[in-house]
Enzyme design. Structure first.
Site, PDB file in Angstrom:
ATOM      1  CG  LEU A 150      42.766  43.580   1.299  1.00 32.30           C
ATOM      2  CD1 LEU A 150      42.027  43.701  -0.027  1.00 32.30           C
ATOM      3  CD2 LEU A 150      41.775  43.376   2.436  1.00 32.30           C
ATOM      4  CG  ASP A 151      45.271  37.555   4.520  1.00 33.26           C
ATOM      5  OD1 ASP A 151      46.126  38.234   5.102  1.00 33.26           O
ATOM      6  OD2 ASP A 151      44.355  36.948   5.108  1.00 33.26           O
ATOM      7  CE  LYS A 152      49.980  34.414  -4.010  1.00 31.19           C
ATOM      8  NZ  LYS A 152      50.949  33.290  -4.093  1.00 31.19           N
ATOM      9  CB  THR A 154      41.765  38.565   0.938  1.00 35.76           C
ATOM     10  OG1 THR A 154      41.804  37.489   1.880  1.00 35.76           O
ATOM     11  CG2 THR A 154      40.521  39.402   1.190  1.00 35.76           C
TER      12      THR A 154
END
Length: 345
Positions: A150-152, A154
């Protein structure tokens, strides 16, 4: 969102030797050698086994074997190979929200702000570092068992493999789209119907840190449905069929409905006309993309049982939704529309 990984220079590899010495059961007679090895060594991927065969690391009756060779049963298999033990520079203690854990998998509810693995600018303090401390067995797996990310900024659910068998099974489920991942998001603008986006995603032609819809990119499909509509925003549930970097963020920006708070693809902040101070403050103060991985579904790679988990809406996103609901109560909402939209390349 799911994404492809690249090796990080801060990660070292240490060899771990593994040996094979067995006789092929007669009930496997007639099968291809690579199929036999997949049954005898289920902890390893078919691609890895074929590589060892071609490299001469596995021999049948003392001679090199080929993946397509048919076996008679009773042949002697022997082999020796090295597994790379992946070790980050530091195994660091960190509070993790563990939703589920057994000998094969670990499900984490990741908070916004936590980087998943080391990269330029984030050499440590990542989820990977925390995993090496929480479950040292993950040091034997590529990327400490992380099969997607997951993106930082998110938040939400993410599964980690704790064994090679589990890693192989989870990667296969991702590739065959059998792992279900549902997100919730708040986007700018009012969407009155659900639908899907089916357009490829690749690296931006100029800014290589960004992704973009690109004819030469990889196939990407995002399904979305409306959960709640406000005066100038929409609360969505989204499901992925693919796992491209920044997929939801890029696809929604492509529809001109970018995620609230997205610093890369979000564009100008949109405020409801005549919005009150509380709503304006909630929108201006939301400091990340409004995206949360709310539900995860998979088949357990060991037991074969279907499993699922749900993550509650995080406090910052819940506060934003409450502010938008309060604002919506002060003005008219768009007309209902039961249609469905499809966006394809």
């Amino acid at each position: 969102m799911g994404a492809e990984y690249t090796a990080h220079p801060g990660i070292k590899t240490m060899p771990k030797q593994e040996r094979l010495d067995c006789t092929i059961p007669v009930e496997l007679a007639g099968k291809r050698l690579d199929q036999v090895l997949a049954e005898l060594l289920p902890d390893h991927s078919r691609a890895r086994l074929q590589h060892w065969l071609k490299d001469g690391a596995i021999r049948i009756d003392g001679r090199p074997g080929r993946p397509r060779d048919r076996v008679l049963g009773g042949e002697h298999l022997e082999g020796c190979w090295e597994l790379a033990e992946v070790v980050a520079d530091a195994a660091q203690p960190m509070d993790l929200a563990v939703v589920y854990e057994d000998d094969d998998i670990l499900v984490i509810d990741k908070p916004a702000g936590l980087v998943v693995h080391p990269a330029a600018g984030n050499p440590d303090g990542t989820l990977l570092n925390a995993l090496l401390h929480h479950a040292p067995v993950t040091a034997h797996l590529p990327r400490a068992g992380l099969v997607h990310r997951l993106d930082k900024d998110t938040s939400g659910l993410l599964v980690v493999a704790k064994s090679e068998r589990a890693r192989t099974g989870l990667v296969e489920q991702l590739q065959t789209r059998r792992m279900g991942r549902e997100y919730q998001a708040v986007v700018s603008g009012v969407l009155v119907a659900g639908g899907l986006v089916d357009v490829p995603i690749g690296r931006h032609a100029i800014d290589r840190k960004r992704m973009a819809v690109s004819p030469g990119g990889k196939p990407a499909i995002t399904h979305f449905r409306v959960a709640e509509r406000f005066r100038a925003h929409t609360h969505l549930y989204l499901r992925l069929e693919s796992g491209r970097t920044h997929q939801i963020r890029v696809h929604m920006a492509y529809l001109h409905h970018p995620l609230v708070g997205d610093p890369v693809y979000g564009g100008r902040l949109r405020l409801p006309p005549g919005a009150g101070a509380a709503c304006v403050a909630a929108l201006r103060g939301f400091g990340r993309q409004a995206l949360h991985a709310r539900r995860l579904e998979l088949v357990h790679p060991g037991s074969g049982r279907p499993l699922h988990w749900e993550s509650p809406t995080p406090a910052d996103l819940a506060h934003l939704l409450d502010a938008l609901r309060a604002d919506a109560a002060t003005g008219a909402l768009p007309d209902e529309d039961a249609g469905e939209c499809h966006y394809r390349d």
